[in-house]
Design an enzyme around this catalytic site. Structure first.
Site, PDB file in Angstrom:
ATOM      1  N   ASP A 103      -9.192  -4.796  -5.867  1.00 43.61           N
ATOM      2  CA  ASP A 103      -8.783  -3.719  -4.969  1.00 43.61           C
ATOM      3  C   ASP A 103      -9.061  -2.379  -5.646  1.00 43.61           C
ATOM      4  OD1 ASP A 103      -7.536  -1.932  -3.269  1.00 43.61           O
ATOM      5  OD2 ASP A 103      -5.504  -2.534  -3.837  1.00 43.61           O
TER       6      ASP A 103
ATOM      7  N   SER B 277       0.838  -1.180   0.000  1.00 42.84           N
ATOM      8  CA  SER B 277       0.000   0.000   0.000  1.00 42.84           C
ATOM      9  C   SER B 277       0.889   1.251   0.000  1.00 42.84           C
ATOM     10  CB  SER B 277      -0.950  -0.053   1.206  1.00 42.84           C
ATOM     11  OG  SER B 277      -2.095   0.708   0.990  1.00 42.84           O
TER      12      SER B 277
ATOM     13  N   HIS C 259      -6.515  -6.010  -1.716  1.00 41.84           N
ATOM     14  CA  HIS C 259      -5.448  -5.108  -1.294  1.00 41.84           C
ATOM     15  C   HIS C 259      -4.344  -5.841  -0.527  1.00 41.84           C
ATOM     16  CE1 HIS C 259      -4.127  -0.969  -0.948  1.00 41.84           C
ATOM     17  NE2 HIS C 259      -3.940  -1.095   0.359  1.00 41.84           N
TER      18      HIS C 259
END
Length: 530
Positions: A463, A224, A488
């Site tokens: 995602d 991320s 994700h």
């Protein structure tokens, strides 16, 4: 509450010296309980006020970037998971400001990093180092759920290093007082991604020197926001790391590179693919919610229907809660539970005579479980919430908005309003173009196909943040590895026997690519040493 436990030192031998003895000269090894989450009263009320006054999609509605999420990954669950005794924790005297030469720039603070040396083949064999770059949270949760390093340590015979991001967890500058460090914009000025990756470079270089492992290749890994850091680290510090695995890293979600509705378009797609009737119910619910809210006792009716913990004082509180819930379900729509399916199961499973709002509430209950109340429960504002607000108000300006092409009511991203909100909160003006100025992003393929190398951009196409990710190969060594059903950061989480074949295959592909980088490094090392 934090979970208290003791780190058990695991020794390896470097000649006659242990790893602990080798590092102790500059570090403090931790032999105390991990501290619990601390709340930040100096910023707390400002953020609560800003959240409660929000009526559109602003920075407070921008979904957080984090590998942690989903139904079963709240703070209590993460902190209660076991951590291997193979981890050993140190603190490094980190430089406060890497980019100036003012007297205060030379101040230092204790930055936490953790080492697992169980499978390392040692410096004499130039065995690799896998370095996990911490992101916008304390390191504790990552040690428990990030599995890519530990799952592959034996195969790589690698030393594992996890480094905490400055201003999070125990890595607090300016006297280690969280209240002082996060108290105002002057002390927060050292809180940015460029300083963070410089921290990582300094620690990695230090470790290689202290362990006499100068020839050990380093692979940086992040998810991320941490994935963005990993890719940027490889570009900025290619002399420190030979490659990077950037999982779910939306490096293209800045400026106008990605359409602002990319995120919520994928949320919509996820729900529509799960159930057409669920999608239609959600899409039609917003006008019904507004219709009820405009009645004389409308907010009271909505409070009763959704069993709110406190009476609603604005319909936007309810709508923002629902938007966030749907977005979270989509972002972390991972096996085996698949939260989007759970939400839609609640909505579609309601009796046929159920009205639309009761169906939506059934989806809330299905997702969150049975509770005494919902929607506006009292919330603790964590250091992560406070820290990420600062980061999005300065350089991480991710322009996520909602247009007419989704199952949501339109709420476009408004940069002017965003700037004013940040000014009112911190007294600083965001720099919405700084990320692309400093790291790049425009014309990525043209720029990087010869300039960069050895980066894996991994994504799951379910995602929503994959809309801002790199989804096509840039060159032979800057590659995109994605799965149609992935969510994700799923590829870097701990592997389970129940993982579907497509996820197992994704991880195998990533390991194979990294092995190729390392093998080529050894070939080059031998050639250039002769």
């Amino acid at each position: 509450m934090g979970i208290e436990f003791m780190w058990v030192v695991n020794y390896i031998r470097l000649g006659e010296r242990s790893l602990k003895q080798t590092l102790i000269s500059n570090d403090i090894i931790m032999k105390c309980p991990i501290s619990s989450l601390q709340w930040l009263p100096s910023i707390f009320f400002l953020i609560i006020s800003a959240i409660s006054s929000t009526t559109a999609t602003t920075l407070f509605d921008i979904p957080r970037l984090s590998p942690l999420g989903g139904i079963l990954q709240d703070h209590e669950t993460v902190l209660s998971a076991n951590v291997s005794d193979d981890f050993e924790t140190f603190y490094y005297n980190q430089t406060l400001d890497h980019f100036n030469y003012m007297p205060e720039s030379y101040s230092t603070f204790q930055q936490r990093y953790v080492i697992n040396s169980k499978f390392w083949d040692g410096a004499n064999r130039s065995a690799p180092i896998l370095a996990y770059l911490g992101a916008e949270a304390p390191l504790d949760g990552d040690l428990r759920i990030i599995g890519f390093l530990t799952d592959n340590a034996a195969e790589f015979k690698a030393l594992l290093v996890y480094i905490e991001h400055r201003y999070y967890g125990e890595s607090i500058p300016l006297g280690s007082s969280r209240e002082v460090a996060l108290g105002n914009a002057s002390t927060l000025g050292y809180f940015n991604s460029a300083q963070a990756i410089a921290d990582y470079a300094e620690i990695i270089i230090y470790l290689k020197e202290k362990l006499q492992a100068q020839n050990s290749p380093v692979i940086v890994i992040g998810g991320s926001y941490g994935g963005m850091l990993a890719s940027w680290f490889r570009l900025k510090y290619s002399h420190v790391a030979i490659g990077a695995l950037a999982s779910s890293a939306p490096i293209l979600y800045f400026d106008d590179i990605t359409p602002q509705d990319g995120y919520y378009s994928i949320v919509t797609k996820d729900f529509r693919e799960a159930s057409e009737t669920c999608y239609q119910t959600i899409k039609n619910s917003w006008s019904i919610i507004d219709e009820v809210a405009f009645k004389p006792d409308g907010l009271s009716i909505l409070s009763k229907t959704f069993k709110t913990c406190n009476p609603l004082n604005s319909v936007d509180v309810l709508k923002n809660y629902l938007v966030s819930m749907y977005a979270r379900a989509a972002q972390y729509n991972s096996p085996p539970k698949y939260p989007v399916t759970i939400v839609c199961g609640g909505i579609d499973g309601a009796p046929p005579e159920t009205d639309i709002l009761d169906k939506v509430f059934a989806g809330v209950v299905a997702y969150t479980g049975n509770r005494t109340c919902y929607v506006n429960a009292p919330q603790n504002i964590s250091e992560t919430t406070v820290g990420w607000k600062w980061q999005t108000c300065t350089e991480m300006v991710i322009p996520i908005g909602i247009t007419n092409n989704t199952m949501f009511q339109p709420s476009p991203f408004n940069l002017s309003s965003f700037i004013e909100e940040c000014r009112s909160l911190y007294g600083v003006t965001p720099r919405p173009h700084w990320v692309t100025t400093y790291y790049g992003g425009h014309d990525t393929k043209l720029v990087l196909h010869k300039f960069g190398s050895n980066i894996i951009f991994s994504n799951g196409l379910r995602d929503p943040y994959s809309s801002g990710g790199v989804l096509v190969n840039i060159s032979e060594s800057i590659v995109a590895v994605h799965t149609v059903n992935g969510s994700h950061c799923l590829d870097i989480l701990r592997a389970n026997q129940s993982d579907p074949e497509w996820l197992v295959r994704q991880r195998e592909v990533e390991v194979k690519i990294i092995k190729g980088w390392i093998n080529q490094y050894y070939v080059d090392l031998l050639a250039f040493s002769q």
